[in-house]
Design a protein around this motif. Sequence first.
Motif, PDB file in Angstrom:
ATOM      1  N   UNK A  32       5.615  -1.298   6.868  1.00 54.08           N
ATOM      2  CA  UNK A  32       6.327  -1.634   8.337  1.00 54.08           C
ATOM      3  C   UNK A  32       4.959  -2.330   8.523  1.00 54.08           C
ATOM      4  N   UNK A  33       4.195  -2.448   8.678  1.00 50.75           N
ATOM      5  CA  UNK A  33       3.191  -3.100   9.375  1.00 50.75           C
ATOM      6  C   UNK A  33       2.729  -4.417   8.374  1.00 50.75           C
ATOM      7  N   UNK A  34       2.546  -3.987   7.033  1.00 48.35           N
ATOM      8  CA  UNK A  34       2.242  -5.257   6.526  1.00 48.35           C
ATOM      9  C   UNK A  34       3.802  -6.410   6.681  1.00 48.35           C
ATOM     10  N   UNK A  35       4.619  -5.867   7.379  1.00 48.35           N
ATOM     11  CA  UNK A  35       6.033  -6.630   6.684  1.00 48.35           C
ATOM     12  C   UNK A  35       5.693  -7.397   8.527  1.00 48.35           C
ATOM     13  N   UNK A  36       5.791  -6.329   9.471  1.00 52.30           N
ATOM     14  CA  UNK A  36       4.644  -6.476  10.900  1.00 52.30           C
ATOM     15  C   UNK A  36       4.469  -7.497  10.826  1.00 52.30           C
ATOM     16  N   UNK A  37       2.728  -8.401  10.399  1.00 51.65           N
ATOM     17  CA  UNK A  37       2.179  -8.591  10.589  1.00 51.65           C
ATOM     18  C   UNK A  37       2.491  -9.769   9.595  1.00 51.65           C
ATOM     19  N   UNK A  38       3.410 -10.008   8.659  1.00 52.22           N
ATOM     20  CA  UNK A  38       3.472 -10.980   7.489  1.00 52.22           C
ATOM     21  C   UNK A  38       4.465 -12.015   8.856  1.00 52.22           C
ATOM     22  N   UNK A  39       5.933 -10.798   9.795  1.00 52.24           N
ATOM     23  CA  UNK A  39       6.252 -12.017  11.003  1.00 52.24           C
ATOM     24  C   UNK A  39       5.320 -12.613  11.917  1.00 52.24           C
ATOM     25  N   UNK A  47       2.531 -15.328   1.776  1.00 52.84           N
ATOM     26  CA  UNK A  47       1.817 -14.469   0.692  1.00 52.84           C
ATOM     27  C   UNK A  47       3.011 -13.003   0.153  1.00 52.84           C
ATOM     28  N   UNK A  48       2.683 -12.897  -1.276  1.00 57.25           N
ATOM     29  CA  UNK A  48       3.117 -11.932  -2.021  1.00 57.25           C
ATOM     30  C   UNK A  48       3.029 -10.288  -1.077  1.00 57.25           C
ATOM     31  N   UNK A  49       4.156  -9.577  -1.492  1.00 63.41           N
ATOM     32  CA  UNK A  49       4.445  -7.938  -0.592  1.00 63.41           C
ATOM     33  C   UNK A  49       3.880  -6.689  -2.122  1.00 63.41           C
ATOM     34  N   UNK A  50       3.033  -7.775  -3.140  1.00 62.13           N
ATOM     35  CA  UNK A  50       1.840  -7.092  -4.183  1.00 62.13           C
ATOM     36  C   UNK A  50       0.823  -6.623  -3.934  1.00 62.13           C
ATOM     37  N   UNK A  51       0.479  -5.758  -3.095  1.00 60.34           N
ATOM     38  CA  UNK A  51      -1.095  -5.392  -2.077  1.00 60.34           C
ATOM     39  C   UNK A  51      -1.230  -4.255  -2.367  1.00 60.34           C
ATOM     40  N   UNK A  52      -2.564  -4.250  -3.109  1.00 59.62           N
ATOM     41  CA  UNK A  52      -3.245  -2.655  -2.426  1.00 59.62           C
ATOM     42  C   UNK A  52      -3.183  -2.176  -1.066  1.00 59.62           C
TER      43      UNK A  52
END
Length: 90
Positions: A32-39, A47-52
Amino acid sequence: MKVRVKFFAVHRQLLGRRELDVSVPATATIGDVWQQLKRDYPQLSHLSDTIVAALNQDYARLDVRVHDGDEIAFIPPVSGGAACSKLSTS
């Protein structure tokens, strides 16, 4: 609640910063934090959601819940190097 997010490699270059404090809902996961950052930061949106991810300096899955004061590090995929057609045995 607030979490601190650390950025590396291309993420750091795109944002021009090493870390950022982010306000997230109490039920937020790392994903959720990653998706919020992308927004919130359109320069990350392609960027891909393939992250570590790491939570408090331990690798963690994106479905792990975060807590107030946690530190999250997003590490983009690493690529590079040259393909080798033949290995030397000497």
